[in-house]
Scaffold this active site. Structure first.
Site, PDB file in Angstrom:
ATOM      1  N   LYS A 196      32.216  41.446  33.516  1.00  0.00           N
ATOM      2  CA  LYS A 196      33.082  40.454  34.154  1.00  0.00           C
ATOM      3  C   LYS A 196      32.202  39.502  34.941  1.00  0.00           C
ATOM      4  O   LYS A 196      31.495  39.902  35.868  1.00  0.00           O
ATOM      5  CB  LYS A 196      34.087  41.135  35.068  1.00  0.00           C
ATOM      6  CG  LYS A 196      34.989  40.143  35.782  1.00  0.00           C
ATOM      7  CD  LYS A 196      36.080  40.812  36.577  1.00  0.00           C
ATOM      8  CE  LYS A 196      36.947  39.777  37.265  1.00  0.00           C
ATOM      9  NZ  LYS A 196      37.994  40.411  38.076  1.00  0.00           N
ATOM     10  N   ARG A 206      43.977  32.842  40.508  1.00  0.00           N
ATOM     11  CA  ARG A 206      43.943  33.053  41.962  1.00  0.00           C
ATOM     12  C   ARG A 206      45.046  32.250  42.627  1.00  0.00           C
ATOM     13  O   ARG A 206      45.576  32.657  43.658  1.00  0.00           O
ATOM     14  CB  ARG A 206      42.557  32.713  42.521  1.00  0.00           C
ATOM     15  CG  ARG A 206      41.510  33.718  42.037  1.00  0.00           C
ATOM     16  CD  ARG A 206      40.109  33.429  42.567  1.00  0.00           C
ATOM     17  NE  ARG A 206      39.125  34.267  41.891  1.00  0.00           N
ATOM     18  CZ  ARG A 206      37.806  34.091  41.977  1.00  0.00           C
ATOM     19  NH1 ARG A 206      37.316  33.113  42.712  1.00  0.00           N
ATOM     20  NH2 ARG A 206      36.983  34.886  41.328  1.00  0.00           N
ATOM     21  N   GLU A 241      25.507  47.110  31.762  1.00  0.00           N
ATOM     22  CA  GLU A 241      26.854  47.449  32.239  1.00  0.00           C
ATOM     23  C   GLU A 241      27.608  48.258  31.182  1.00  0.00           C
ATOM     24  O   GLU A 241      28.317  49.212  31.507  1.00  0.00           O
ATOM     25  CB  GLU A 241      27.644  46.170  32.573  1.00  0.00           C
ATOM     26  CG  GLU A 241      27.207  45.457  33.842  1.00  0.00           C
ATOM     27  CD  GLU A 241      27.664  46.174  35.123  1.00  0.00           C
ATOM     28  OE1 GLU A 241      28.303  47.241  35.040  1.00  0.00           O
ATOM     29  OE2 GLU A 241      27.361  45.667  36.217  1.00  0.00           O
ATOM     30  N   LYS A 256      34.843  39.311  29.981  1.00  0.00           N
ATOM     31  CA  LYS A 256      35.714  38.369  30.671  1.00  0.00           C
ATOM     32  C   LYS A 256      34.891  37.353  31.457  1.00  0.00           C
ATOM     33  O   LYS A 256      33.995  37.768  32.184  1.00  0.00           O
ATOM     34  CB  LYS A 256      36.604  39.169  31.622  1.00  0.00           C
ATOM     35  CG  LYS A 256      37.501  38.342  32.497  1.00  0.00           C
ATOM     36  CD  LYS A 256      38.243  39.230  33.427  1.00  0.00           C
ATOM     37  CE  LYS A 256      39.085  38.355  34.326  1.00  0.00           C
ATOM     38  NZ  LYS A 256      39.644  39.080  35.421  1.00  0.00           N
ATOM     39  N   SER A 282      42.801  32.712  32.633  1.00  0.00           N
ATOM     40  CA  SER A 282      43.739  31.680  33.066  1.00  0.00           C
ATOM     41  C   SER A 282      43.199  30.262  32.879  1.00  0.00           C
ATOM     42  O   SER A 282      43.911  29.383  32.392  1.00  0.00           O
ATOM     43  CB  SER A 282      44.130  31.918  34.523  1.00  0.00           C
ATOM     44  OG  SER A 282      42.984  31.932  35.358  1.00  0.00           O
ATOM     45  N   TYR A 321      47.503  34.895  27.771  1.00  0.00           N
ATOM     46  CA  TYR A 321      48.791  34.410  28.273  1.00  0.00           C
ATOM     47  C   TYR A 321      49.586  33.748  27.151  1.00  0.00           C
ATOM     48  O   TYR A 321      50.768  33.479  27.307  1.00  0.00           O
ATOM     49  CB  TYR A 321      48.559  33.427  29.439  1.00  0.00           C
ATOM     50  CG  TYR A 321      47.783  34.071  30.564  1.00  0.00           C
ATOM     51  CD1 TYR A 321      48.412  34.900  31.482  1.00  0.00           C
ATOM     52  CD2 TYR A 321      46.392  33.901  30.674  1.00  0.00           C
ATOM     53  CE1 TYR A 321      47.695  35.531  32.485  1.00  0.00           C
ATOM     54  CE2 TYR A 321      45.674  34.522  31.681  1.00  0.00           C
ATOM     55  CZ  TYR A 321      46.321  35.337  32.580  1.00  0.00           C
ATOM     56  OH  TYR A 321      45.606  35.966  33.563  1.00  0.00           O
TER      57      TYR A 321
HETATM   58  C1  PBG Z   1      41.035  40.391  40.044  1.00  0.00           C
HETATM   59  C2  PBG Z   1      41.204  39.767  38.711  1.00  0.00           C
HETATM   60  C3  PBG Z   1      40.933  38.432  38.410  1.00  0.00           C
HETATM   61  C4  PBG Z   1      41.366  38.226  37.105  1.00  0.00           C
HETATM   62  C5  PBG Z   1      41.874  39.438  36.628  1.00  0.00           C
HETATM   63  N1  PBG Z   1      41.752  40.387  37.642  1.00  0.00           N
HETATM   64  C6  PBG Z   1      40.398  37.332  39.250  1.00  0.00           C
HETATM   65  C7  PBG Z   1      39.146  37.479  39.985  1.00  0.00           C
HETATM   66  O1  PBG Z   1      38.316  38.336  39.706  1.00  0.00           O
HETATM   67  O2  PBG Z   1      38.988  36.706  40.921  1.00  0.00           O
HETATM   68  C8  PBG Z   1      41.313  36.907  36.402  1.00  0.00           C
HETATM   69  C9  PBG Z   1      42.238  36.704  35.269  1.00  0.00           C
HETATM   70  C10 PBG Z   1      42.387  35.293  34.814  1.00  0.00           C
HETATM   71  O3  PBG Z   1      41.777  34.342  35.345  1.00  0.00           O
HETATM   72  O4  PBG Z   1      43.198  35.095  33.897  1.00  0.00           O
HETATM   73  N2  PBG Z   1      40.241  41.473  40.183  1.00  0.00           N
END
Ligand code: PBG
Length: 333
Positions: A196, A206, A241, A256, A282, A321
């Protein structure tokens, strides 16, 4: 002209193209992320046209719709009331919190749908970080893991099928595996956010959860998540990782964001035999929506092409989504 090899021969008709097509999209490849809140209304999310914060009484119908379209897994994210957010994020393991109530309801109303959860403190933290922030502004690893284990066990008790640690603390997969096993949840799987990245593509998410890092107390709060999420410049580190997550007992590994990190999906695919998931995050969703609204791109064609790129790179599963739209478009191709 004397040309022996003519790759165009196999592109000549739809039948020939269908015969040699290497990858396919199926609705069961998709994991559908849903935002839930305490409110009575279904609230549109400004930066994510077409996505909503669902009220619990409308959630089951939306999940049933996804099931009818062939989707087999949803992941739930809570918009937590400001008053419940604390420095230690203890609402994250409240057995009567929003997420466990949503899980129990869905297990009653749409019992066959697999339910994935997100494990991290950010929706529950007044500091907006995935872990506990010390007085010195350090995101504490081991102290956070204790909270995450409680959160994971509580979600499993509520009926979750797949626990998704998204926090990027070191050693959390192993600790959560042990906590689940000790509590009798050997059968509950872990889909870890393995690679991630500390990405600007999470902006709209967010906003949806109002979960961005922020200072509400005297404490100095790091403005970004760079001390725990990965540096976008690094690829080899993703392999490290992945090796750790695999050793610690992850069942599925995730990359991600997805689209800007297709090379990472490809490398993990070569490195591991575990199923791999891509999170089409997102910001990637909102960019497509914005361009489509202006008539600059064909949303349907761009989305299906993008989703296919994840499969081609080696992903088995895609969090998107666009899950319901894409499942519908696949039916009418
Ligand atoms: C939080 C989390 C995030 C996302 C999924 N779980 C945001 C972050 O790490 O700040 C992002 C998902 C997205 O942007 O669609 N732990």
């Amino acid at each position: 002209m004397e040309i022996t090899y003519r790759p165009r021969r196999l592109r000549r008709t739809p039948a020939l193209r269908a015969m040699v097509r290497e990858n396919q999209l199926l609705p069961a490849d998709f994991i559908y992320p849903l935002f839930v809140h305490e409110g009575a209304e279904v609230e549109p999310i400004g930066a994510m046209p077409g996505a909503n914060r669902w009220s619990l009484d409308r959630l089951s119908a939306e999940v049933q719709r996804a099931w009818n379209l062939g989707i087999r897994c949803v992941v739930l994210f809570p918009k937590v009331a400001e008053g419940l957010k604390t420095e230690d994020g203890s609402e994250s393991f409240n057995a009567n919190g929003l997420i466990p109530r949503a899980i129990r309801q869905l297990k009653r109303d749409v019992p066959d749908m697999a339910i994935m959860t997100d494990v991290a403190l950010d929706p529950y933290s007044c500091d907006g970080h995935d872990g506990i922030v010390s007085q010195e502004g350090i995101v504490l690893n081991d102290e956070t893991i204790e909270q995450l284990c409680k959160q994971a066990v509580m979600q499993a008790e509520a009926g979750a099928d797949l626990i998704g640690p998204s926090d990027m603390m070191d050693g959390r997969v192993g600790a959560i595996r042990e906590a689940l096993d000790d509590a009798g949840f050997e059968h509950v799987g872990i889909i870890s956010y393995t690679a991630k990245y500390s990405s600007a593509y999470y902006g709209p998410f967010r906003e949806a959860l109002d979960s961005a890092p922020r200072a509400t107390t005297e404490k100095v709060i790091p403005k970004n998540k760079d001390t725990y999420q990965m540096d976008p410049a690094n690829a080899r580190e993703a392999i490290t990782e992945a090796q750790l997550d695999e050793q610690e007992g992850s069942d599925i590994m995730m990359v991600k964001p997805g689209l800007a990190y297709l090379d990472i999906i490809c490398r993990l695919r070569d490195e591991s035999e575990l199923p791999i998931a891509a999170y089409n995050v997102s910001g990637e969703y909102s960019m497509v929506k914005a361009a489509a609204e202006r008539g600059w791109i064909d949303e349907r064609a761009v989305v299906l092409e993008t989703l296919l790129s994840f499969k081609r790179a080696g992903a088995d599963l895609i969090l998107t989504y666009h899950a319901c739209d894409a499942a519908e478009w696949l039916q009418t191709r």
